[in-house]
Design a protein around this motif. Sequence first.
Motif, PDB file in Angstrom:
ATOM      1  N   UNK A   1       6.436  -6.887  -7.675  1.00 33.89           N
ATOM      2  CA  UNK A   1       5.842  -5.990  -6.680  1.00 33.89           C
ATOM      3  C   UNK A   1       4.872  -5.040  -7.372  1.00 33.89           C
ATOM      4  N   UNK A   2       3.686  -4.903  -6.793  1.00 33.38           N
ATOM      5  CA  UNK A   2       2.654  -4.020  -7.357  1.00 33.38           C
ATOM      6  C   UNK A   2       2.159  -3.075  -6.269  1.00 33.38           C
ATOM      7  N   UNK A   3       2.086  -1.794  -6.609  1.00 32.03           N
ATOM      8  CA  UNK A   3       1.582  -0.768  -5.696  1.00 32.03           C
ATOM      9  C   UNK A   3       0.292  -0.197  -6.286  1.00 32.03           C
ATOM     10  N   UNK A   4      -0.853  -0.810  -6.034  1.00 34.84           N
ATOM     11  CA  UNK A   4      -2.092  -0.412  -6.722  1.00 34.84           C
ATOM     12  C   UNK A   4      -2.627   0.960  -6.338  1.00 34.84           C
ATOM     13  N   UNK A   5      -2.220   1.499  -5.176  1.00 35.56           N
ATOM     14  CA  UNK A   5      -2.738   2.810  -4.763  1.00 35.56           C
ATOM     15  C   UNK A   5      -1.626   3.856  -4.728  1.00 35.56           C
ATOM     16  N   UNK A   6      -0.584   3.643  -5.498  1.00 32.84           N
ATOM     17  CA  UNK A   6       0.571   4.542  -5.476  1.00 32.84           C
ATOM     18  C   UNK A   6       0.180   5.985  -5.773  1.00 32.84           C
ATOM     19  N   UNK A   7      -0.773   6.195  -6.682  1.00 31.13           N
ATOM     20  CA  UNK A   7      -1.135   7.548  -7.098  1.00 31.13           C
ATOM     21  C   UNK A   7      -2.305   8.128  -6.321  1.00 31.13           C
ATOM     22  N   UNK A   8      -2.784   7.409  -5.318  1.00 34.74           N
ATOM     23  CA  UNK A   8      -3.861   7.961  -4.492  1.00 34.74           C
ATOM     24  C   UNK A   8      -3.293   9.079  -3.610  1.00 34.74           C
TER      25      UNK A   8
ATOM     26  N   UNK B   1       0.795  -1.230   0.000  1.00 38.45           N
ATOM     27  CA  UNK B   1       0.000   0.000   0.000  1.00 38.45           C
ATOM     28  C   UNK B   1       0.822   1.273   0.000  1.00 38.45           C
ATOM     29  N   UNK B   2       2.023   1.238  -0.537  1.00 34.58           N
ATOM     30  CA  UNK B   2       2.873   2.436  -0.572  1.00 34.58           C
ATOM     31  C   UNK B   2       2.297   3.461  -1.544  1.00 34.58           C
ATOM     32  N   UNK B   3       2.436   4.758  -1.177  1.00 33.63           N
ATOM     33  CA  UNK B   3       1.916   5.841  -2.009  1.00 33.63           C
ATOM     34  C   UNK B   3       2.983   6.912  -2.227  1.00 33.63           C
ATOM     35  N   UNK B   4       2.824   7.660  -3.305  1.00 32.63           N
ATOM     36  CA  UNK B   4       3.785   8.719  -3.632  1.00 32.63           C
ATOM     37  C   UNK B   4       3.808   9.807  -2.577  1.00 32.63           C
ATOM     38  N   UNK B   5       2.664  10.067  -1.945  1.00 35.62           N
ATOM     39  CA  UNK B   5       2.594  11.118  -0.928  1.00 35.62           C
ATOM     40  C   UNK B   5       3.404  10.792   0.324  1.00 35.62           C
ATOM     41  N   UNK B   6       3.830   9.542   0.475  1.00 36.41           N
ATOM     42  CA  UNK B   6       4.533   9.140   1.689  1.00 36.41           C
ATOM     43  C   UNK B   6       5.970   9.646   1.750  1.00 36.41           C
ATOM     44  N   UNK B   7       6.517  10.105   0.632  1.00 40.56           N
ATOM     45  CA  UNK B   7       7.886  10.593   0.656  1.00 40.56           C
ATOM     46  C   UNK B   7       8.532  10.500  -0.712  1.00 40.56           C
ATOM     47  N   UNK B   8       9.650  11.205  -0.914  1.00 38.90           N
ATOM     48  CA  UNK B   8      10.298  11.219  -2.230  1.00 38.90           C
ATOM     49  C   UNK B   8      10.800   9.857  -2.672  1.00 38.90           C
ATOM     50  N   UNK B   9      11.247   9.021  -1.723  1.00 36.07           N
ATOM     51  CA  UNK B   9      11.751   7.709  -2.118  1.00 36.07           C
ATOM     52  C   UNK B   9      10.628   6.836  -2.659  1.00 36.07           C
ATOM     53  N   UNK B  10       9.439   6.963  -2.078  1.00 39.40           N
ATOM     54  CA  UNK B  10       8.311   6.159  -2.557  1.00 39.40           C
ATOM     55  C   UNK B  10       7.709   6.752  -3.832  1.00 39.40           C
ATOM     56  N   UNK B  11       7.850   8.048  -4.007  1.00 39.62           N
ATOM     57  CA  UNK B  11       7.385   8.660  -5.251  1.00 39.62           C
ATOM     58  C   UNK B  11       8.196   8.159  -6.433  1.00 39.62           C
ATOM     59  N   UNK B  12       9.488   7.907  -6.201  1.00 43.66           N
ATOM     60  CA  UNK B  12      10.360   7.415  -7.277  1.00 43.66           C
ATOM     61  C   UNK B  12      10.172   5.925  -7.541  1.00 43.66           C
ATOM     62  N   UNK B  13       9.585   5.242  -6.618  1.00 41.83           N
ATOM     63  CA  UNK B  13       9.445   3.786  -6.725  1.00 41.83           C
ATOM     64  C   UNK B  13       8.436   3.431  -7.811  1.00 41.83           C
ATOM     65  N   UNK B  14       8.776   2.474  -8.657  1.00 40.91           N
ATOM     66  CA  UNK B  14       7.890   2.068  -9.748  1.00 40.91           C
ATOM     67  C   UNK B  14       6.636   1.398  -9.196  1.00 40.91           C
ATOM     68  N   UNK B  15       5.511   1.639  -9.844  1.00 41.05           N
ATOM     69  CA  UNK B  15       4.255   1.030  -9.406  1.00 41.05           C
ATOM     70  C   UNK B  15       4.253  -0.481  -9.642  1.00 41.05           C
ATOM     71  N   UNK B  16       5.066  -0.927 -10.584  1.00 41.84           N
ATOM     72  CA  UNK B  16       5.196  -2.367 -10.852  1.00 41.84           C
ATOM     73  C   UNK B  16       6.636  -2.653 -11.235  1.00 41.84           C
ATOM     74  N   UNK B  17       7.210  -3.675 -10.614  1.00 43.94           N
ATOM     75  CA  UNK B  17       8.591  -4.048 -10.911  1.00 43.94           C
ATOM     76  C   UNK B  17       8.849  -5.476 -10.439  1.00 43.94           C
ATOM     77  N   UNK B  18       9.896  -6.081 -10.976  1.00 40.80           N
ATOM     78  CA  UNK B  18      10.354  -7.393 -10.521  1.00 40.80           C
ATOM     79  C   UNK B  18      11.427  -7.171  -9.468  1.00 40.80           C
ATOM     80  N   UNK B  19      11.240  -7.754  -8.290  1.00 39.50           N
ATOM     81  CA  UNK B  19      12.170  -7.522  -7.184  1.00 39.50           C
ATOM     82  C   UNK B  19      13.058  -8.727  -6.891  1.00 39.50           C
ATOM     83  N   UNK B  20      12.699  -9.900  -7.410  1.00 40.03           N
ATOM     84  CA  UNK B  20      13.527 -11.087  -7.192  1.00 40.03           C
ATOM     85  C   UNK B  20      13.255 -12.089  -8.300  1.00 40.03           C
TER      86      UNK B  20
END
Length: 361
Positions: free
Chosen positions: A185-192, A157-176
């Motif tokens: 990894x999927x962040x479905x509410x990143x832009x909320x 549930x990470x969102x862009x409003x939580x901080x600059x590091x999370x704003x830069x984080x891709x909404x979808x990526x392969x982590x392993x």
Amino acid sequence: MAAPDLTSYDLLAPQLSGGKDSAVMMAVFMEAARASGVDDRVISYHSSLGVLEWPPVVFGGIRYPGVSKLAALQSAAFGVPAARHLEVTRTMPGPDGTRMPHSLLTEIAAYGRFPRMGSPYCRKSAKESVVSSAWTPIVNRLKRELGRPVRILKVMGLRSDDGPDRKKRAAFRTVQANSARIVDEWLPVKDWSTGAVKEWHADAPVPYCWTYDSVLGAGDWSGTSRCSCSLCVFAARTDVLLSIGRRPRLADLYAEVEQARGDSFHGLAYHRPDPACRAVRCARPRRRLPGRRPGVHRPRGAGTAGPEEGATQGTRTGTPRPSRTAGGVEPCVRPVRPQGATAEASRPGAPPAVLRPPRDR
């Protein structure tokens, strides 16, 4: 972004913190899972932080759940059976050979340094690696059955409003990706926006954590802005001051770790030392601290002592620095039932303390 192809995954693993963003994430994710016909592949996880979490409290005759209970409620509210919601926590061998909880503060005391920008080891060692280790039995079984790497979708549930590091984080990526598992990894509410999240909670089927309000039940969102560790090194100064007022015993414990290890809890987190933010100075102020007035506080004699004692022992006995990887520190996995006394009994420690409003001084 549009949802990834959920049918291509063998395990759908939402990670619930019990905070306001987790509930919104779970609602959005489960709607997509049901639309794809794969909601039976969902197993939700909550990585328990033990004594560092916001606990359940009773205020004005009303019981307010802590974040572990809220995570279970969030999972159940959107259709995940109780048996498929797992609470995981780090454990390590105790003096008698049995495994005992290994809290984040115990690791900080043993390691000798608080997390900080550029070295946020708390996120991986206390949360991500614990959940990843909990996947191992499922991965081993499915890999034998499928004859290929197991595909896992980690949903957060990470969102862009939580901080600059999370704003830069891709909404979808392969982590392993290895021969055993492929984890996306999927962040479905990143832009909320934060406002949209609060508006959603006005009609939500689950409550939000009591610490978001100035006083329990006020519904004003004027308490802490986040719901991670009760005392988080990455929190805003006003959040730290409010949390110290609400959990003074925990602040005392942080102050003892500071004094024993000679490291600052809050100032170094931003590479901007601020003596006023040291837990050692804030824990027992002689005057009213600036910032928002705390709505509740934890009186002496309340709460659990087990994990706290483990942290202080780490400073006194020179406990070796524990591994930050899954090896050496094993997760404890247990299903959590979201309703009834059994759900509370599944959490480590004693029954929750009753919190009372502070007196004017």
